[in-house]
Design a protein around this motif. Structure first.
Motif, PDB file in Angstrom:
ATOM      1  N   ILE A 131       2.444   5.096  -6.558  1.00 13.93           N
ATOM      2  CA  ILE A 131       1.901   4.801  -7.901  1.00 13.93           C
ATOM      3  C   ILE A 131       0.719   5.724  -8.209  1.00 13.93           C
ATOM      4  O   ILE A 131       0.632   6.313  -9.285  1.00 13.93           O
ATOM      5  CB  ILE A 131       1.463   3.321  -7.997  1.00 13.93           C
ATOM      6  CG1 ILE A 131       2.693   2.404  -7.899  1.00 13.93           C
ATOM      7  CG2 ILE A 131       0.744   3.064  -9.326  1.00 13.93           C
ATOM      8  CD1 ILE A 131       2.351   0.939  -7.832  1.00 13.93           C
ATOM      9  N   LEU A 155       0.830  -1.211   0.000  1.00 11.89           N
ATOM     10  CA  LEU A 155       0.000   0.000   0.000  1.00 11.89           C
ATOM     11  C   LEU A 155       0.861   1.255   0.000  1.00 11.89           C
ATOM     12  O   LEU A 155       0.521   2.254  -0.623  1.00 11.89           O
ATOM     13  CB  LEU A 155      -0.926   0.009   1.208  1.00 11.89           C
ATOM     14  CG  LEU A 155      -2.103  -0.977   1.132  1.00 11.89           C
ATOM     15  CD1 LEU A 155      -2.879  -0.986   2.437  1.00 11.89           C
ATOM     16  CD2 LEU A 155      -3.015  -0.625  -0.027  1.00 11.89           C
ATOM     17  N   GLU A 169       3.656   1.490  -1.400  1.00  8.40           N
ATOM     18  CA  GLU A 169       4.074   1.637  -2.797  1.00  8.40           C
ATOM     19  C   GLU A 169       2.927   2.228  -3.613  1.00  8.40           C
ATOM     20  O   GLU A 169       3.125   3.096  -4.454  1.00  8.40           O
ATOM     21  CB  GLU A 169       4.468   0.270  -3.337  1.00  8.40           C
ATOM     22  CG  GLU A 169       5.438   0.343  -4.489  1.00  8.40           C
ATOM     23  CD  GLU A 169       5.746  -1.053  -5.021  1.00  8.40           C
ATOM     24  OE1 GLU A 169       6.107  -1.144  -6.193  1.00  8.40           O
ATOM     25  OE2 GLU A 169       5.592  -2.040  -4.256  1.00  8.40           O
ATOM     26  N   ASP A 170       1.699   1.695  -3.311  1.00 10.79           N
ATOM     27  CA  ASP A 170       0.519   2.172  -4.039  1.00 10.79           C
ATOM     28  C   ASP A 170       0.397   3.687  -3.982  1.00 10.79           C
ATOM     29  O   ASP A 170       0.012   4.331  -4.963  1.00 10.79           O
ATOM     30  CB  ASP A 170      -0.756   1.562  -3.449  1.00 10.79           C
ATOM     31  CG  ASP A 170      -0.911   0.087  -3.816  1.00 10.79           C
ATOM     32  OD1 ASP A 170      -0.059  -0.389  -4.612  1.00 10.79           O
ATOM     33  OD2 ASP A 170      -1.844  -0.559  -3.341  1.00 10.79           O
TER      34      ASP A 170
END
Lengths: 142, 643
Positions: B365, B359, B361-362
């Motif tokens: 992104i 998450l 990382e999300d």
């Protein structure tokens, strides 16, 4: 079956056979003239899932049929799936650990989205490609 | 000097009834009028009266009746079988003649010539002979001509016509007749001289045979030359036809090009469409989900701040410890060890959270996706615009292709290759003919040599036998006379040709603006035209329209100069058409000199140059004006300009 959406998973999503036959086939038909013609089925299903989600239209899969995802899902798409699922279950992060459940949510939205798309393009006789919609959306956002 | 005293035209084409009585003196007479009023038809009326031909083309608007019907339209409405009459009244130094031709529909025309005797017109028994004496048909094109057609004087086959024309105007024809006659007498004399002498007789027979062969060969040569001329004419026609199809050829090429271009454009369009479709199916989900993504982003940020998102190292670390049987403090533990249970419990607690690592990382992104969306919009808009341009281009090409297809419907493309083949055959034939002409030339020379040798032998034999001395003397005299006449003829022809070359060049220089350009203009023995331009031979086909016309005019003047009919009146239609301003000026300047000893009738448009010229150079009583007949829609009347 792994219980998480890991690097190699999912390879399939399962949508309702009825919807596949009735909607998906029409949309990807090479002569349909829509932007979906000739595109990958799996990709369309994921797009349909977002449309189903945005329009809050879910549909249970009665008779599942496999739609293969030919490409390994990118980080972005995994994120997209998580985003839908989290929003759907009110940010209960624990749901994410159950891969089957995650996919089920996506598949249900996918069914709904496919029906919506088909309805929009075929049943209402609209010649609108998704192109115009997306530009409108982008214009709104930017 | 032949002078026109009166021209009367009734019911001929645009002329319901006109009569002009020009002053019977040399000089210019000008007829001016707007287009379509019948200037060319005035000339046609004269040609029709004299030779029953109407060689001058008329514009469609002018020609309100069909070509073959010369009856005036206005008259035809009133009376279908009205008579058409043209009368030309001329005087030469001694006599006055009236040429009259008339016709009533469906009947043959009647041509009569009257001679003035006292105060009565008397019918002449052989009208054609009088006409040939005064205004010969073969010279028609040198005294009745149109400026528009002047440049065509040098069209294919002109050599023969020019040669014949020049021979006629220089009276060589008369000399030729004398030579022919003399030759037949000479043959008789030869026979007389060789009589009772078998050896000489047989030699004479051989010689005559050779001479006959020469004549035959010359005739053949002439015939072949004529054929070549005809072939050259056909070649011009074919070339024009070819040009016509050239247009279609270009269209075919263009169509093929369009096809290729369309394929290219289509593949470009495909590429763009694929890219658009890819972007739409691939990137659209993120746009639709933008709201959800933003929400997730803020959730993750919140979780991160409140510490609810443990780093994933913990779960992995616990897994690692269990796997290797090591306690957190570093002590070795077995599976049954209590510590292992604790570790497993910890793992159960932390493992569900391990996905939370992604998450984090999300979050990044999502940020980058949202950032990229403006790029996506830009790219999409660009691609859509590009596709629009391409589609428009394709539509244009499609439209052009359709137009081409429409045009091509009228073409028969197989004809193009037929013409090309026919042209190739023609070229081969012409080459073949040229070879035959050369072969005949050789034969003629061979025969001539043999004939000369025989002459010598005959003379030697005669000296030996000493028979028929008187006849031999006569024969020798005739032989010498014949040779002299042939020599004179050659000299005259040569001189005439030189005079023609000289005068043509002179007049050409007078008229042509760029005198430096042309070094020499001369006629070859066959009356071919040789033009040297700064040392380079230039084919006559490469003349521009203006140059060709000036050359034609110069030749006309030169022929008139050397002709025995130099005092025949000239009828000249549209002298200034197709001429550049500078040549027009030059031409108008020399025009009064064109007619020191004859009448020249000029038919011209009433353009400013001509009106100015009339004002300054032409006596008032010599200018006429063609006007629409107020009473008859399709008719023209002729009045004095200064009336």
């Amino acid at each position: 079956m792994p219980n998480e959406i890991d690097e190699n998973y999912p390879q399939f999503i399962r949508i309702d056979e009825n919807i596949k036959d009735k909607c998906l086939k029409d949309l990807i038909d090479k002569n349909s003239g829509t932007c979906f013609s000739g595109q990958e089925q799996g990709q369309i299903c994921l797009l349909a899932a977002t449309i189903g989600f945005v329009n809050k239209k879910k549909k249970k899969t009665n008779k599942p049929t496999d739609i293969r995802l030919y490409r390994t899902l990118s980080k972005e798409y995994k994120m997209l799936i998580r985003a839908i699922v989290l929003a759907d279950c009110n940010y209960d992060y624990n749901v994410l650990s159950d891969g089957t459940k995650v996919l089920k949510i996506i598949e249900e939205y996918s069914n709904g989205g496919l029906q919506l798309l088909h309805e929009k393009i075929y049943d209402k006789g609209l010649d609108l490609s998704i192109e115009d919609d997306i530009i409108k959306l982008l214009n709104k956002i930017q | 000097m032949i002078q026109v005293k009166r021209i009367y035209i009734k019911n001929f084409k645009r002329f319901r009834e006109v009569e002009i009585k020009p002053e019977a003196k040399p000089g210019l007479f000008i007829f001016i009028g707007k287009s379509y009023l019948g200037k060319s038809n005035f000339l046609n009326a004269i040609c029709w009266c004299l030779y029953e031909e109407t060689p001058f083309k008329q514009s469609i608007e002018e020609d309100s009746s069909p070509n073959d019907d010369i009856l005036n339209v206005d008259v035809a409405k009133e009376k279908e079988f009205a008579e058409v009459i043209v009368e030309i009244h001329v005087s030469d130094n001694n006599n006055e003649y009236k040429f009259v031709r008339s016709i009533i529909k469906t009947q043959d025309s009647k041509f009569n010539v009257y001679r003035l005797s006292g105060s009565d017109w008397k019918l002449v028994p052989n009208p054609e002979i009088i006409r040939e004496m005064l205004l010969p048909k073969s010279l028609r094109k040198y005294f009745i001509f149109a400026g528009e057609n002047l440049e065509r004087l040098y069209s294919a086959g002109f050599e023969k016509e020019l040669r014949e024309g020049v021979q006629k105007v220089s009276d060589i024809v008369v000399l030729d007749r004398a030579i022919d006659h003399l030759y037949s007498v000479l043959i008789e004399a030869r026979r007389d001289a060789g009589r009772d002498n078998p050896e000489i007789d047989s030699m004479i027979n051989i010689k005559e045979k050779l001479d006959l062969e020469i004549i035959e060969a010359k005739k053949k040569q002439e015939k072949i030359k004529d054929e070549v001329n005809d072939l050259k004419k056909i070649r011009i026609e074919y070339k024009e036809e070819q040009k016509k199809y050239e247009k279609y050829k270009n269209l075919f090429e263009r169509r093929d090009w369009i096809d290729r271009e369309t394929t290219k454009i289509e593949s470009m369009e495909d590429k763009i469409r694929n890219r658009i479709n890819y972007l739409l199916t691939e990137k659209t989900p993120f746009v639709y989900l933008r709201k959800a993504l933003e929400e997730l982003h803020s959730h993750i940020s919140h979780e991160e701040k409140t510490g609810k998102l443990p780093p994933d190292i913990e779960a992995d670390f616990i897994k690692e410890l269990i796997k290797n049987g090591i306690c957190i403090c570093g002590r070795k533990i077995s599976k049954s060890d209590k510590s292992t249970d604790i570790l497993n419990k910890l793992l159960l607690e932390y493992e569900p959270a391990s996905h939370r690592v992604s998450l984090l990382e999300d979050k990044y992104i999502i940020s980058s996706i949202i950032r990229d969306q403006s790029e996506l919009k830009k790219e999409l808009l660009n691609l859509i615009g590009e596709r629009g341009g391409i589609v428009a281009e394709k539509n244009d090409l499609d439209r052009e292709k359709k137009e081409i297809q429409e045009k091509l419907k009228n073409s028969n493309f197989t004809q193009v290759s037929n013409i090309e083949k026919a042209l190739e055959d023609l070229e081969n034939k012409i080459e073949d003919h040229s070879l035959r002409i050369g072969y005949l030339e050789e034969q003629i020379n061979r025969n001539k040599n043999q004939s000369n040798e025989l002459d010598d032998k005959i003379k030697k034999a005669e000296v030996m036998t000493k028979k028929n001395e008187k006849a031999i003397k006569i024969r020798n005299f005739l032989e010498d006379l014949y040779k002299s006449l042939v020599y004179v003829r050659e000299r005259i022809t040569d001189r005439v040709r030189r005079a023609l070359s000289f005068n043509t060049e002179k007049y050409f220089r007078e008229l042509f603006w760029d005198q430096e350009e042309f070094e020499k203009i001369e006629f070859t023995e066959d009356y071919g035209l040789n033009v040297k331009e700064r040392g380079i031979d230039r084919p006559k086909t490469e003349f521009s329209m203006g140059e060709g016309k000036v050359l034609g005019l110069a030749t006309m003047r030169a022929i008139a100069e050397i002709s025995g009919f130099s005092e025949v009146p000239i009828f000249f239609d549209a002298p200034l058409s197709n001429l550049g301003a500078e040549i027009k000026d030059n031409f108008l300047k020399i025009m009064p000199d064109l007619a020191p000893n004859k009448q020249i009738f000029i038919f011209s448009l009433d353009d400013n140059e001509m009106l100015e010229f009339i004002k300054t150079s032409i006596p008032k009583n010599r200018v006429y004006k063609l006007k629409k007949d107020p009473k008859n829609k399709h008719s023209t009347i002729i009045e004095k300009y200064y009336a």
